[in-house]
Design an enzyme around this catalytic site. Structure first.
Site, PDB file in Angstrom:
ATOM      1  N   GLU A 183       1.045  11.422  -1.454  1.00  0.00           N
ATOM      2  CA  GLU A 183       0.053  11.445  -2.520  1.00  0.00           C
ATOM      3  C   GLU A 183      -0.870  12.651  -2.397  1.00  0.00           C
ATOM      4  O   GLU A 183      -1.698  12.716  -1.481  1.00  0.00           O
ATOM      5  CB  GLU A 183      -0.795  10.175  -2.507  1.00  0.00           C
ATOM      6  CG  GLU A 183      -1.778  10.148  -3.663  1.00  0.00           C
ATOM      7  CD  GLU A 183      -2.653   8.924  -3.676  1.00  0.00           C
ATOM      8  OE1 GLU A 183      -3.296   8.674  -4.722  1.00  0.00           O
ATOM      9  OE2 GLU A 183      -2.713   8.213  -2.662  1.00  0.00           O
ATOM     10  N   GLU A 280      -4.703   1.863  -9.803  1.00  0.00           N
ATOM     11  CA  GLU A 280      -5.643   2.149  -8.720  1.00  0.00           C
ATOM     12  C   GLU A 280      -6.952   2.686  -9.293  1.00  0.00           C
ATOM     13  O   GLU A 280      -7.274   3.869  -9.185  1.00  0.00           O
ATOM     14  CB  GLU A 280      -5.040   3.128  -7.715  1.00  0.00           C
ATOM     15  CG  GLU A 280      -5.794   3.052  -6.402  1.00  0.00           C
ATOM     16  CD  GLU A 280      -5.323   4.060  -5.395  1.00  0.00           C
ATOM     17  OE1 GLU A 280      -5.260   3.705  -4.213  1.00  0.00           O
ATOM     18  OE2 GLU A 280      -5.043   5.199  -5.773  1.00  0.00           O
TER      19      GLU A 280
END
Length: 303
Positions: A183, A280
């Site tokens: 990420e 998220e």
């Protein structure tokens, strides 16, 4: 990503032979009628007002609301009994497990970029432990953030060190069919991170050259870091295995910021994406009205 520093749970070092009775993909067989075209994954706490404090009741609420996946950054730190109970509810209610964070993230000093053998072994030990977690909760993907830049080393040397660590991690994960997703984090919320851009993540995945090492394209982070979302997603497409969502500014649900999520999601559907999109982000309003607003926002942008 919004996370606290994760402390390695020594209880995760259970023997690899203690496999979960669940197999990857099995959880999708029993799901209820789908409420969304794409596969959005909430997290614990997002619907706490509606479902209560019990994580198992929150999972049931997600399934009843039409979601068919779930993600949990902190899953490795939950007691084994809770992991197993959550896996049973996900199986019963047709929820697919999304990402969890596979290792402790170094926010303010280098680890994988340093080339330090001891820090590499620490990382690999956490990857080994993550295999047990993945088996227990029927997961396939786990988040990896390579950590902070090493400002005393050339970027090429840092990259070589990171790639070598990821290759060794991939050797651990490949036999189990597991995937670590890298990420990139944006410069504003997480300054000084080694991995920040999608092209950089693409280059690293190509260098690792393993089905066990792919990209987690967090749309919120990349809107801040580089923008140009749809072209950049297209350029990285072959190495992307997972998406996460959050609008900007504010990191709340779609429709609360500047990102045209209806167009982004339409693009993903057109490309045939059938993976998970992790929610998220926070809720823009508190309480049950805010939770209903989240559900309605996703209905409004779902292609």
């Amino acid at each position: 990503m919004e996370r606290r520093k994760f402390i390695r749970n020594t209880g995760l070092a259970a023997a690899l032979g203690a496999a979960s009775p669940f197999s990857f993909g099995q959880a999708r067989q029993a799901r209820p009628q789908e409420g969304f075209t794409l596969d959005y994954a909430p997290h614990l706490g997002m619907f706490k007002g509606s479902a209560g404090d019990d994580p198992l009741d929150q999972l049931r609420f997600m399934a009843d609301a039409g979601f068919r996946s779930f993600e949990d950054n902190g899953m490795p730190n939950r007691p084994v009994a809770m992991q197993e109970a959550m896996a049973r509810v996900m199986m019963e209610r047709g929820l697919r497990m999304g990402v969890f964070v596979a290792h402790a993230i170094y926010w303010d000093k280098p680890n994988l970029a340093s080339g330090d053998p001891a820090l590499r072994e620490e990382f690999l030990e956490e990857i080994r432990a993550a295999v047990d977690v993945a088996r227990r909760v029927n997961a396939k993907w786990m988040t990896v953030v390579p950590g902070h830049l090493d400002l005393r080393r050339d970027m090429g040397h840092q990259t070589a060190s990171v790639v070598e660590s990821l290759r060794q991690a991939a050797d651990i994960l490949e036999p189990h069919g597991l995937v670590m997703v890298l990420e990139p984090l944006n410069f504003r919320d997480h300054p000084g991170m080694f991995l920040s851009g999608s092209a950089q993540a693409y280059e690293i995945c190509r260098a690792v050259n393993s089905p066990a090492c792919k990209i987690l394209f967090d749309i919120y982070h990349q809107q801040i870091q580089e923008g140009n979302l749809i072209p950049n997603i297209g350029a990285c497409w072959d190495e992307i295995a997972y998406f996460q969502i959050g609008d900007n500014p504010g990191r709340k649900e779609p429709t609360t910021g500047e990102i045209n999520y209806a167009n982004v999601f339409r693009y993903l559907l057109g490309r045939g994406y059938n993976g998970i999109l992790g929610m998220e982000h926070g809720n823009s309003m508190e309480g049950t009205p805010g939770e209903e607003a989240v559900i309605q926002a996703y209905k409004s942008v779902d292609p």
